[in-house]
Design an enzyme around this catalytic site. Structure first.
Site, short mmCIF file in Angstrom:
data_model
loop_
_atom_site.label_atom_id
_atom_site.label_comp_id
_atom_site.label_asym_id
_atom_site.label_seq_id
_atom_site.Cartn_x
_atom_site.Cartn_y
_atom_site.Cartn_z
CD GLU A 1 5.85 7.55 21.95
OE1 GLU A 1 5.04 7.48 22.90
OE2 GLU A 1 5.67 8.28 20.94
N PRO B 1 6.96 10.40 14.25
CG PRO B 1 8.58 8.77 13.80
CD PRO B 1 8.37 10.26 13.88
CB CYS C 1 -9.24 4.42 13.03
SG CYS C 1 -8.69 4.74 11.36
NE ARG D 1 -3.62 0.27 2.55
CZ ARG D 1 -4.29 0.62 3.64
NH1 ARG D 1 -4.31 -0.18 4.69
NH2 ARG D 1 -4.94 1.77 3.69
NE ARG E 1 -8.20 4.32 4.09
CZ ARG E 1 -7.17 5.14 4.17
NH1 ARG E 1 -7.09 6.16 3.32
NH2 ARG E 1 -6.22 4.98 5.05
CD GLU F 1 -8.31 8.66 10.86
OE1 GLU F 1 -9.37 8.42 11.50
OE2 GLU F 1 -7.34 7.88 10.82
CG ASN G 1 -2.99 2.25 13.67
OD1 ASN G 1 -2.44 3.34 13.81
ND2 ASN G 1 -4.14 2.13 13.02
#
Length: 491
Positions: free
Chosen positions: A194, A192, A298, A117, A453, A264, A168
């Site tokens: 940790e 990012p 999520c 991806r 998506r 988000e 994640n």
């Protein structure tokens, strides 16, 4: 180059991933233990490496460099960089996947999918760069108009973009922040999680190798308690884009002040199974949507709303398919699921399930743990008010809630603070049109998991799932730019 599947720690050291990237420079690889963060493999518990705790001075340096640099890459040059990065990323899928598994505990199946991806995000970004971003408006449309035309064009932000990413999806979440920034000639300071910093640092290196001017991207690692406020309040930060938990997102909204925000946040996504659904298809989607990525998405299915007429047969199939879902060592390609991010997360899921059972839910399978390894879990007869479904349970738990009719299904679905995505299993057009119109979510997927998506398409939620601004390459490009209009005489 060392093989990361055989020696992750050696791969990290040999590639210099134990250092921040401030405008491309490796910073902080050599410093005392008190100024480093150890990164552990969630499955083995072994330390695979460490990253520096950035100082405030280092964070400020990153912003100063970014703010001073004015990117003037042509569309061709930006597209070429992103295309080259996509080629590099695609050629290193096995390395990327092994690194993701080592620091996040995700099964190799999920990590390989994520690595693919990432290449998609880069390719979509390259394609979007080449599209004209302007519009034309003729002005002689009313008696009051003139013989003019108004034109629009998009320009980079005046300042720097702050990007903060979660654990994640260690590289894909990073790509969704960085690629639109490059596509729009912006400069970014990325922080990012940790818990999973190495994938972000490797992604930055791939972009530098592809020709990205290093001033356009800095990666800082550190303790959020020390540097988070600087990241969201620095005068040069024009926009803060954050993916993560609701509490932190609301803190950012409170603290950031007068600047643009793209948040988000969490989700509590349902799959709604109506009485006419194909139960084999619905139960397969339910299991995949609950357990892929260890349920740590999520958009993972966190509530299964099932019509009472088919609830027994659906539950039976979900239990059977859950028992068949292989979990364990995430590096074993035969396993469908690895660990969750850490033991504390597994303990939270166990406690929420235990609480639900004590309140009348029935445990059908799972709810066992070993460190960060938590078994796929199904509980039936769940009440919508139970914590396990009222709050976002960010792991491989499948709570089944029974309903009588579509009105009750919509009421239960909308009865949480979240509004991200949803799945509906039905073939009836009247049901589908009501769900699309009445579910308070950003996405409704028919006969598919809530998270389906493309990397290109708009993505995001409402209520506590976000401010309504969308991610996805196209929408992020809009958020990351200022729209300018100009007009000219036109006969």
């Amino acid at each position: 180059m060392s093989n990361p599947k055989d020696d992750i720690a050696g791969f990290i050291r040999s590639n210099g991933l134990n250092a921040m990237r401030i405008a491309g420079r490796r910073v902080g690889a050599e410093r005392g233990a008190d100024r480093c963060i150890a990164v552990t493999n969630p499955y083995t518990g072994a330390v695979i490496g460490q990253v520096p705790k950035a100082t405030l001075e280092e964070v400020r340096e990153a912003y100063a460099i970014g703010h001073a640099y004015k990117a003037r890459l042509t569309r061709f040059e930006r597209a070429a960089i992103l295309n080259r990065a996509a080629t590099i990323a695609a050629s290193r899928v096995a390395e990327v996947a092994a690194l993701i598994t080592a620091e996040a505990g995700l099964a190799q199946k999920d990590a390989l999918y994520e690595a693919g991806r990432v290449a998609d995000v880069l390719l979509f970004g390259a394609n979007e760069v080449l599209k004209d971003d302007g519009q034309i408006f003729s002005c002689d449309l009313t008696p009051h108009g003139k013989r003019r035309r108004v034109y629009t064009q998009r320009a980079p932000l005046l300042g720097v973009i702050t990007a903060i990413t979660p654990f994640n999806h260690p590289m894909n979440q990073v790509a969704h922040k960085v690629v639109p920034s490059i596509a729009t000639n912006n400069r970014m300071v990325l922080k990012p999680s940790e818990k999973v910093p190495f994938s972000a640092i490797l992604f930055a290196d791939i972009l530098y190798e592809a020709g990205l001017p290093p001033e356009m991207l800095s990666v800082v690692t550190g303790d959020p308690r020390e540097i988070a406020d600087e990241l969201i309040t620095h005068p040069a930060a024009d926009l803060v884009t954050f993916t993560g938990g609701v509490a932190i997102g609301k803190y950012i909204a409170h603290k950031a002040g007068y600047r643009r925000l793209v948040l988000e946040l969490g989700g509590n996504d349902p799959i709604i199974v109506m009485e006419d659904a194909d139960i084999d298809e619905a139960s397969t989607l339910a299991v995949q949507g609950s357990y892929k990525n260890s349920g740590q998405r999520c958009t993972a299915i966190k509530r299964m709303l099932v019509h009472e007429a088919v609830a027994d047969s659906f539950t039976e199939q979900v239990v059977a398919k859950t028992r068949a879902w292989k979990f364990g060592d995430p590096m074993d390609k035969a396993n469908d699921m690895g660990t969750v991010i850490d033991a504390a997360a597994a303990q939270l899921f166990e406690s929420r399930v235990n609480e639900a059972v004590s309140q009348g839910a029935r445990l059908l399978v799972g709810n066992t743990r070993d460190g960060a390894l938590y078994a796929p879990t199904v509980i039936d007869r769940v009440d919508p008010g139970m914590t396990v479904v009222r709050e976002e349970t960010f792991g491989p738990v499948s709570p089944i809630i029974r309903f009588r009719d579509i009105d009750e299904a919509i009421r239960i679905s909308n009865g949480t603070a979240y509004g991200l995505s949803s799945a509906v299993c039905t073939n009836r057009l009247d049901y589908i049109t009501r769900f699309v119109a009445e579910l308070d979510v950003g996405t409704v997927n028919v006969r598919e998991v809530p998270g389906y998506r493309l990397e290109l398409t708009p993505f995001g939620g409402i209520k506590d799932s976000g401010l309504g601004y969308k991610e996805g390459v196209q929408e992020a490009i809009k958020s990351f730019t200022n729209l300018k209009t100009y007009s000219l005489p036109w006969s």
